[in-house]
Write a protein that holds these residues in place. Structure first.
Motif, mmCIF file in Angstrom:
data_model
loop_
_atom_site.group_PDB
_atom_site.id
_atom_site.type_symbol
_atom_site.label_atom_id
_atom_site.label_comp_id
_atom_site.label_asym_id
_atom_site.label_seq_id
_atom_site.Cartn_x
_atom_site.Cartn_y
_atom_site.Cartn_z
ATOM 1 N N ASP A 71 0.829 -1.216 0.000
ATOM 2 C CA ASP A 71 0.000 0.000 0.000
ATOM 3 C C ASP A 71 0.860 1.262 0.000
ATOM 4 O OD1 ASP A 71 -2.204 -1.673 0.049
ATOM 5 O OD2 ASP A 71 -2.603 -1.377 2.189
ATOM 6 N N ARG A 72 1.910 1.261 0.796
ATOM 7 C CA ARG A 72 2.794 2.424 0.858
ATOM 8 C C ARG A 72 3.456 2.664 -0.496
ATOM 9 N NH1 ARG A 72 7.111 1.273 4.488
ATOM 10 N NH2 ARG A 72 5.429 0.907 5.962
ATOM 11 N N GLY A 73 3.943 1.608 -1.111
ATOM 12 C CA GLY A 73 4.569 1.755 -2.421
ATOM 13 C C GLY A 73 3.606 2.291 -3.463
ATOM 14 N N MET A 74 2.377 1.786 -3.442
ATOM 15 C CA MET A 74 1.385 2.255 -4.413
ATOM 16 C C MET A 74 0.997 3.709 -4.158
ATOM 17 S SD MET A 74 -0.787 -1.290 -4.750
ATOM 18 C CE MET A 74 -1.843 -0.857 -6.111
ATOM 19 N N GLU A 75 0.904 4.082 -2.905
ATOM 20 C CA GLU A 75 0.617 5.484 -2.574
ATOM 21 C C GLU A 75 1.755 6.389 -3.036
ATOM 22 O OE1 GLU A 75 -0.037 5.479 1.648
ATOM 23 O OE2 GLU A 75 -1.903 4.339 1.461
ATOM 24 N N ARG A 76 2.985 5.984 -2.786
ATOM 25 C CA ARG A 76 4.132 6.801 -3.187
ATOM 26 C C ARG A 76 4.216 6.904 -4.713
ATOM 27 N NH1 ARG A 76 3.584 9.879 -0.289
ATOM 28 N NH2 ARG A 76 5.087 10.958 -1.564
ATOM 29 N N ARG A 77 3.927 5.801 -5.405
ATOM 30 C CA ARG A 77 3.939 5.839 -6.866
ATOM 31 C C ARG A 77 2.866 6.790 -7.377
ATOM 32 N NH1 ARG A 77 2.159 0.956 -8.598
ATOM 33 N NH2 ARG A 77 0.135 1.921 -8.840
ATOM 34 N N ALA A 78 1.676 6.744 -6.793
ATOM 35 C CA ALA A 78 0.585 7.633 -7.204
ATOM 36 C C ALA A 78 0.950 9.100 -6.979
ATOM 37 C CB ALA A 78 -0.693 7.284 -6.455
ATOM 38 N N ALA A 79 1.829 9.347 -6.006
ATOM 39 C CA ALA A 79 2.287 10.708 -5.719
ATOM 40 C C ALA A 79 3.540 11.064 -6.531
ATOM 41 C CB ALA A 79 2.569 10.859 -4.223
ATOM 42 N N TYR A 86 9.763 2.670 -5.152
ATOM 43 C CA TYR A 86 10.688 1.580 -5.470
ATOM 44 C C TYR A 86 11.255 0.968 -4.196
ATOM 45 C CZ TYR A 86 14.201 -1.157 -7.878
ATOM 46 O OH TYR A 86 14.956 -2.202 -8.342
ATOM 47 N N GLN A 87 11.631 1.810 -3.249
ATOM 48 C CA GLN A 87 12.191 1.304 -1.992
ATOM 49 C C GLN A 87 11.178 0.453 -1.231
ATOM 50 O OE1 GLN A 87 13.433 5.068 -0.337
ATOM 51 N NE2 GLN A 87 15.503 4.881 -1.187
ATOM 52 N N ALA A 88 9.911 0.864 -1.216
ATOM 53 C CA ALA A 88 8.879 0.074 -0.536
ATOM 54 C C ALA A 88 8.702 -1.272 -1.232
ATOM 55 C CB ALA A 88 7.559 0.836 -0.506
ATOM 56 N N PHE A 89 8.650 -1.270 -2.557
ATOM 57 C CA PHE A 89 8.487 -2.526 -3.290
ATOM 58 C C PHE A 89 9.731 -3.394 -3.176
ATOM 59 C CE2 PHE A 89 5.495 0.146 -6.012
ATOM 60 C CZ PHE A 89 4.389 -0.233 -5.277
ATOM 61 N N ASP A 90 10.882 -2.767 -3.099
ATOM 62 C CA ASP A 90 12.132 -3.516 -2.912
ATOM 63 C C ASP A 90 12.105 -4.245 -1.565
ATOM 64 O OD1 ASP A 90 14.595 -4.133 -4.222
ATOM 65 O OD2 ASP A 90 15.639 -2.888 -2.742
ATOM 66 N N ARG A 91 11.648 -3.559 -0.526
ATOM 67 C CA ARG A 91 11.525 -4.204 0.790
ATOM 68 C C ARG A 91 10.469 -5.306 0.756
ATOM 69 N NH1 ARG A 91 12.140 1.147 2.376
ATOM 70 N NH2 ARG A 91 9.947 1.394 2.903
ATOM 71 N N LEU A 92 9.383 -5.069 0.019
ATOM 72 C CA LEU A 92 8.334 -6.079 -0.093
ATOM 73 C C LEU A 92 8.875 -7.346 -0.762
ATOM 74 C CD1 LEU A 92 5.430 -7.095 0.078
ATOM 75 C CD2 LEU A 92 4.931 -5.778 -2.002
#
Length: 186
Positions: A71-79, A86-92
């Motif tokens: 969710d955090r990665g998608m929110e950051r991408r939308a912003a 990328y960092q959130a998805f990398d951690r995921l």
């Protein structure tokens, strides 16, 4: 000997799950039903509603920490904060290496950054984990198009369109589109 094989199987399972992430939910039956529905959808509006339901399954992470990262990665991408996304998805992906959507989302960020080789690597892994992931297939076609590998892009787009004939990208494969069959493109 049989007991030793059982012990080795348990150890292998333990090692495979040492990342701490539980297995991704198996939504394959529900998704197959939605694919059948979208193939017979009578309108783009109906198809969009079915596609939204597909996304609910694809974006269902294995546990709460994974869901938070997704969710955090998608929110950051939308912003348009592609670095944080990328960092959130990398951690995921590091936490849940068997969750296809982590790779698909990281690939999307790489694609937006025009890092097509990185996107392709992640899309290949997403499709290994979820072979009929329509969004990953169409994303792979777009990525291959970005790499100017048009024959491969055509094949992936055709496969994605066979699963969902209502994809927004369908015009790319239509007459005059860059992914139209050879001889029908511009």
């Amino acid at each position: 000997m049989r007991a030793l094989l059982t012990i080795l199987a348990v150890l292998a399972t333990t090692v495979a799950r040492a990342d701490g992430c539980p297995p991704a939910p198996d939504h394959s039956v529900a998704l197959a039903g939605l694919v059948a529905q979208i193939q017979s959808a009578g309108s783009e509006t109906e198809a969009r509603q079915i596609s939204n339901r597909m996304w609910e399954y694809w974006a269902d992470a294995p546990d709460e920490p994974a869901q938070d990262l997704l969710d955090r990665g998608m929110e950051r991408r939308a912003a348009y904060d592609f670095l944080a996304a990328y960092q959130a998805f990398d951690r995921l992906v590091a936490y849940c290496p068997h969750f296809a959507e982590g790779y698909n989302q990281r690939a999307f960020v790489s694609y937006l950054r025009q890092d097509f080789p990185a996107a392709l690597t992640d899309l290949d892994r997403a499709l290994e984990l979820s072979p009929d992931h329509i969004a990953a297939l169409s994303g792979r076609a777009l990525t291959l198009m970005g790499l100017r590998r048009l024959d491969e892009a055509r094949r992936d787009m055709a496969r994605a369109l066979a699963l969902n004939p209502w994809l927004p990208e369908r015009g790319l494969a239509g007459p005059g589109g860059p992914l139209a069959p050879p001889g029908e493109d511009i």
